[in-house]
Write a protein that holds these residues in place. Structure first.
Motif, PDB file in Angstrom:
ATOM      1  N   GLY A 153      -2.203   5.304   3.600  1.00  0.00           N
ATOM      2  CA  GLY A 153      -1.403   4.701   2.537  1.00  0.00           C
ATOM      3  C   GLY A 153      -0.181   4.007   3.128  1.00  0.00           C
ATOM      4  N   ASP A 154       0.463   4.690   4.085  1.00  0.00           N
ATOM      5  CA  ASP A 154       1.619   4.126   4.791  1.00  0.00           C
ATOM      6  C   ASP A 154       1.230   2.798   5.443  1.00  0.00           C
ATOM      7  N   LEU A 155       0.140   2.817   6.211  1.00  0.00           N
ATOM      8  CA  LEU A 155      -0.271   1.608   6.928  1.00  0.00           C
ATOM      9  C   LEU A 155      -0.586   0.478   5.951  1.00  0.00           C
ATOM     10  N   PHE A 156      -1.326   0.829   4.898  1.00  0.00           N
ATOM     11  CA  PHE A 156      -1.759  -0.209   3.968  1.00  0.00           C
ATOM     12  C   PHE A 156      -0.568  -0.792   3.211  1.00  0.00           C
ATOM     13  N   VAL A 157       0.333   0.082   2.757  1.00  0.00           N
ATOM     14  CA  VAL A 157       1.499  -0.402   2.010  1.00  0.00           C
ATOM     15  C   VAL A 157       2.405  -1.238   2.920  1.00  0.00           C
ATOM     16  N   THR A 158       2.609  -0.759   4.149  1.00  0.00           N
ATOM     17  CA  THR A 158       3.451  -1.505   5.089  1.00  0.00           C
ATOM     18  C   THR A 158       2.918  -2.919   5.272  1.00  0.00           C
ATOM     19  N   LYS A 159       1.598  -3.009   5.431  1.00  0.00           N
ATOM     20  CA  LYS A 159       0.981  -4.308   5.677  1.00  0.00           C
ATOM     21  C   LYS A 159       0.956  -5.178   4.421  1.00  0.00           C
ATOM     22  N   THR A 160       0.750  -4.560   3.269  1.00  0.00           N
ATOM     23  CA  THR A 160       0.476  -5.332   2.060  1.00  0.00           C
ATOM     24  C   THR A 160       1.718  -5.569   1.209  1.00  0.00           C
ATOM     25  N   TYR A 161       2.573  -4.525   1.083  1.00  0.00           N
ATOM     26  CA  TYR A 161       3.699  -4.646   0.149  1.00  0.00           C
ATOM     27  C   TYR A 161       5.055  -4.603   0.834  1.00  0.00           C
ATOM     28  N   GLY A 162       5.094  -4.361   2.153  1.00  0.00           N
ATOM     29  CA  GLY A 162       6.379  -4.262   2.853  1.00  0.00           C
ATOM     30  C   GLY A 162       6.757  -2.812   3.122  1.00  0.00           C
ATOM     31  N   GLU A 163       7.891  -2.644   3.851  1.00  0.00           N
ATOM     32  CA  GLU A 163       8.306  -1.314   4.313  1.00  0.00           C
ATOM     33  C   GLU A 163       8.389  -0.305   3.170  1.00  0.00           C
ATOM     34  N   PRO A 164       7.656   0.793   3.249  1.00  0.00           N
ATOM     35  CA  PRO A 164       7.752   1.839   2.224  1.00  0.00           C
ATOM     36  C   PRO A 164       8.801   2.881   2.584  1.00  0.00           C
ATOM     37  N   GLU A 165       9.049   3.824   1.643  1.00  0.00           N
ATOM     38  CA  GLU A 165       9.845   5.019   1.942  1.00  0.00           C
ATOM     39  C   GLU A 165       8.864   6.052   2.477  1.00  0.00           C
ATOM     40  N   ARG A 166       9.128   6.538   3.690  1.00  0.00           N
ATOM     41  CA  ARG A 166       8.136   7.428   4.308  1.00  0.00           C
ATOM     42  C   ARG A 166       8.565   8.884   4.181  1.00  0.00           C
ATOM     43  N   PHE A 167       7.727   9.702   3.546  1.00  0.00           N
ATOM     44  CA  PHE A 167       8.038  11.115   3.348  1.00  0.00           C
ATOM     45  C   PHE A 167       7.179  11.985   4.246  1.00  0.00           C
ATOM     46  N   GLN A 168       7.662  13.218   4.374  1.00  0.00           N
ATOM     47  CA  GLN A 168       7.013  14.151   5.291  1.00  0.00           C
ATOM     48  C   GLN A 168       5.604  14.509   4.844  1.00  0.00           C
ATOM     49  N   ASN A 169       5.393  14.684   3.558  1.00  0.00           N
ATOM     50  CA  ASN A 169       4.051  15.006   3.085  1.00  0.00           C
ATOM     51  C   ASN A 169       3.855  14.454   1.679  1.00  0.00           C
ATOM     52  N   VAL A 170       2.630  14.651   1.175  1.00  0.00           N
ATOM     53  CA  VAL A 170       2.258  14.095  -0.118  1.00  0.00           C
ATOM     54  C   VAL A 170       3.144  14.642  -1.235  1.00  0.00           C
ATOM     55  N   ILE A 171       3.513  15.925  -1.099  1.00  0.00           N
ATOM     56  CA  ILE A 171       4.289  16.552  -2.166  1.00  0.00           C
ATOM     57  C   ILE A 171       5.667  15.893  -2.293  1.00  0.00           C
ATOM     58  N   PHE A 172       6.320  15.666  -1.167  1.00  0.00           N
ATOM     59  CA  PHE A 172       7.625  14.999  -1.199  1.00  0.00           C
ATOM     60  C   PHE A 172       7.481  13.583  -1.776  1.00  0.00           C
ATOM     61  N   ALA A 173       6.427  12.886  -1.352  1.00  0.00           N
ATOM     62  CA  ALA A 173       6.234  11.510  -1.817  1.00  0.00           C
ATOM     63  C   ALA A 173       6.076  11.490  -3.336  1.00  0.00           C
ATOM     64  N   ALA A 174       5.266  12.425  -3.864  1.00  0.00           N
ATOM     65  CA  ALA A 174       5.028  12.446  -5.309  1.00  0.00           C
ATOM     66  C   ALA A 174       6.303  12.855  -6.050  1.00  0.00           C
TER      67      ALA A 174
END
Ligand SMILES: Nc1ncnc2c1ncn2[C@@H]1O[C@H](COP(=O)(O)OP(=O)(O)OP(=O)(O)O)[C@@H](O)[C@H]1O
Ligand SMILES: [Mg+2]
Lengths: 531, 246
Positions: A153-174
């Motif tokens: 998801g990180d790789l795809f978002v970085t490439k497609t939508y620009g720099e994301p906010e990167r969290f330690q795990n899925v729970i933090f991201a959600a």
């Protein structure tokens, strides 16, 4: 060594995690000729149904498949849980035999490791708060999007939508999507469904952000093990065993989603499927043939070629050095501002505490300070950081940089306070008495007579505190702030390199700390000389 | 012969440290302009008495009146009282991080007793009087013990106090430096400064004191002019003490 080996064998079936630990100990002391080498499997076990913690160890589709592989090859299984970022680098450098962690096949990863045939198809989905204007993946353009650091998801978002906010795990991201830290988070579908089912206020966009296939990863040179795993997967697909196994875990997940809390708490029983695969005579012959036909591991290019190649990949390609530079500036900024805040808090707290100790006044303020000191010094800084980010500033949209400055400043303040208080109490009582006897009040005596002397005595200790703080800011990545350490992680997650970004990060920290320590030493010598 | 209005009047002063009663009902009058010398055996409570006078120790019972005002009363301004009653310590207690000049001007300027300019002028005048004007920019660690103690005395003087309390001002000094400090104290006594001096320098006490207070076991065991006290001690404890120190 004989004893621990025996222990290991006894635990093998039931307690994979403990066994992995004991196995490591046993492995360290074992000779070569004591039976087949263990099959070392690594994963990040917070990713149901692929891998997750159960009573007594780790279970999931990946561990279950790896158990079958181990049985087929006649090797004992060792499963180890590690950070997702570290999984691919670890297998690429031979620290583990199989990376089985719900890994999506991507071209970037394929440069680092060898993938098996896919065993599963999956999707990345967007999790959004209820009522969000984001209705389809196309709406993600120009939004703040959260991801699990290093995930596809990180790789795809970085490439497609620009720099994301990167969290330690899925729970933090959600959680970040729920509290409005980000507008949406892109995560794997299955864990997303579990999370959303437990978290009111979130929903999953029906259209997936991207589709992907899951496979196991091996070191590039390990063609034999890869071919053997492919053979096992092919045989299982032929007999329907693969589908049966996956279905069992998806069912368990569905039960859990429907409120059966126990469904994911105990290991799923797959013994029958295992027995069925083991009984396949054609598979056994094929595995034996591969064992004989392929070399154990291929030769690698000379080390300096690999080094140069790795350096280019990590720092030059895609201007990745910029991550390090940006991260370095963030680290310095957070450390400098936080230590200013820490000094402010620390001196105030020390003044209150010393006043109370010397005069008995400010009882309530002193009690408050003691609570502050106890809480701050009794909890890890990363926990404080997360609480300040998610709980205290949970619903506000504040800059993460500011949150980090506040969190680390509050933390440092407690240590500064104790240093300064020690410095104040170390000043001869006669100094205070002289000040008081001249008609100066307590506050003036403290400020003009005691503090300047105390400050001078504790200057080296305060400098040390700054060094400690600088290093402690390395956990800022937990709130998706890109500091120096996080910058290294981002590079690692893009290039799947185990060491080089880490070593570069370490070298930068070391350089700054050494420089500062040298300046501090000079200052200290000068203070000593001036008496 | 009691003065109608003593500068400081002490009645029934009691001080305990835990279970120990260190001062057990001290009565004393400190008259304006007099040099009152406090002597007695070690551990008798002399320092504690002096520290109580300056409120560095809080008495457990008794009264201290300054010009008739009860300084132990609730709400009495301790800092203001201390500006009138200075103190000189055995170990000088100069501020090592400040220059000699700043040591002297710190309190008068912070308390707005003097403007910075006038405080500096006064400090220099005082330093000149003790022959240490050239040390104005020096730091205390660079000075000899005798110089430090004389500067500590000047520091107390700079506040323009009505009285100065001295606690064994020469006992931390090398013998060759005692003289310069005693000379300054003598000069101050002759100049009419009210002084309370705790000392083991019996000869000095005899020469300079207007009155002697003998404290033993937390009580005033004897009191009187030096001539009567030294030449004709009625009290056997005083005789015993003098026979040991003389
Ligand atoms: N802060 C304190 N806590 C406990 N006991 C104390 C304290 N200060 C003084 N004392 C005790 O009180 C008694 C009187 O002490 P003080 O210093 O007043 O005696 P002194 O007459 O000045 O003696 P010296 O001639 O040795 O200076 C001593 O026994 C001393 O141990
Ligand atoms: Mg004493």
């Amino acid at each position: 060594m004989g004893v621990s080996r025996g222990l290991f064998a006894g635990l093998r079936g039931g307690l994979p995690a403990l066994a992995a630990l004991l196995g490591l100990v046993a492995f360290a002391g074992c000779g070569r000729d004591e039976g087949p080498a263990p099959l070392r499997v690594i994963c990040e076990a917070t990713f149901p149904p692929y891998e997750y913690r159960v009573r007594g160890g780790i279970d999931g589709i990946d561990p279950a498949l790896c158990a079958i592989v181990a049985d087929c090859l006649g090797r004992p299984l060792e499963t180890q849980d590690m950070a997702f970022d570290a999984v691919i680098p670890a297998v690429a450098t031979g620290k583990a035999d199989i990376a089985a962690s719900g890994l999506t096949v991507t071209p970037e990863r394929a440069r680092q490791v060898r993938f098996s045939q896919p065993y599963m198809e999956a999707a990345q989905v967007a999790v959004v708060p209820l009522g969000s204007p984001i209705r389809a993946p196309a709406d993600l353009h120009g939004r703040r999007v959260g991801v699990q650091s290093g995930s596809t998801g990180d790789l795809f978002v970085t490439k497609t939508y620009g720099e994301p906010e990167r969290f330690q795990n899925v729970i933090f991201a959600a959680t970040a999507a729920l509290t409005g830290k980000v507008e949406a988070s892109v995560v794997d579908r299955q864990p997303a469904e579990v999370l959303v089912s437990r978290t009111p206020g979130l929903r999953i966009l029906p259209e997936p952000v991207t589709r992907e296939t899951y496979a196991f990863a091996f070191a590039k040179g390990n063609a034999r093990l890869c071919a053997q795993v492919d053979a096992i997967l092919a045989a299982m697909r032929r007999t329907g065993a693969l589908d049966a196994l996956i279905r069992r875990y998806l069912d368990a997940m569905a039960r859990q989603r429907d409120g059966d809390e126990a469904a994911l708490r105990d290991p799923v029983d797959t013994a029958d499927i295992r027995a069925q695969v083991l009984a396949d005579p054609g598979l056994r012959a094929e595995l034996a043939r591969l064992e004989a036909a392929l070399p154990a591991a291929e030769a690698r290019p000379p080390w300096w070629r690999r080094l140069a190649e790795t350096a280019r990949l990590n720092f030059l390609d895609g201007q990745r050095w910029r991550y390090l530079l940006d991260g370095f500036l963030v680290t310095l900024g957070v450390a400098a501002l936080a230590s200013l805040l820490g000094l402010l808090i620390g001196f105030a707290v020390a003044a209150v505490r010393a006043t109370h100790a010397l005069t008995g006044r400010l009882r309530a303020a002193d009690a408050l300070c003691r609570v502050y000191l106890t809480v701050i010094r009794g909890t890890p800084v990363v926990v404080q950081l997360l609480i300040i980010y998610f709980v205290i500033f949970g619903s506000q949209d504040v800059s993460k940089f500011l949150v980090a400055v506040v969190a680390f400043g509050l933390n440092s303040g407690a240590y500064v306070a104790e240093i300064v208080r020690g410095g104040i109490l170390a000043i001869d009582r006669g100094q205070t008495e002289a000040g008081r006897s001249l008609g100066l009040g307590h506050a003036r005596t403290l400020l003009w007579v005691v503090m300047p002397q105390a400050l001078r005595n504790v200057l080296p200790a305060l400098g040390n505190e700054f060094i400690v703080l600088l290093k402690e800011t390395s956990v800022a990545g937990y709130i998706a702030l890109m500091d120096l350490t996080k910058a290294g992680d981002i590079i690692r997650s893009q290039t799947y390199t185990a060491f080089m970004p880490l070593l570069a990060v370490a070298a930068i920290y070391l350089a700054v700390v050494s420089l500062f320590a040298w300046l501090l030493g000079k200052l200290e010598r000068r203070l000593k000389r001036d008496g | 012969m009691a003065d109608p209005q003593p500068l400081i009047q002490v009645r029934g002063l009691v001080k305990r440290f835990g279970p120990r009663t260190v001062l057990d009902g001290i009565d004393a009058d400190i008259r304006p302009g007099e040099a009152l010398f406090v002597i007695g055996p070690s551990g008798g409570g002399k320092s504690t008495f002096l520290r109580c006078l300056n409120l560095l120790e809080r008495p457990d019972a008794g009264t201290i009146r300054f010009r008739g005002h009860d300084v132990l009363a609730r709400g009495a301004d301790v800092n203001r009282y201390r500006r009138h009653v200075g103190m000189v310590f055995q170990h000088f207690n100069l501020f090592p991080h400040l220059t000699v000049l700043r040591n002297i001007t710190l309190a008068p300027t912070l308390t707005r007793r003097l403007t910075p300019r006038r405080a500096a002028a006064k400090a220099l005048t005082l330093l000149r009087r003790i022959g240490l004007a050239d040390k104005a920019r020096a730091y205390p660690p660079q000075l000899s013990g005798g110089q430090k103690q004389r500067i500590a005395i000047v520091r107390a003087l700079a506040m323009g106090p009505d009285a100065i309390l001295f606690d064994e001002p020469t006992s931390a000094l090398d013998p060759e430096m005692v003289g310069e400090v005693l000379a300054l104290m003598k000069e101050l006594a002759h100049g009419g400064l009210t002084m309370v001096v705790v000392t083991h320098e019996i000869a000095f006490a005899r020469e300079v004191a207007d009155r002697i207070l003998f404290i033993d076991g937390g009580r005033v065991a004897a009191e009187g002019p030096p001539s009567a006290f030294f030449d004709n001690p009625a009290n056997p404890r005083v005789r015993d003490f003098l026979s040991k120190v003389l």
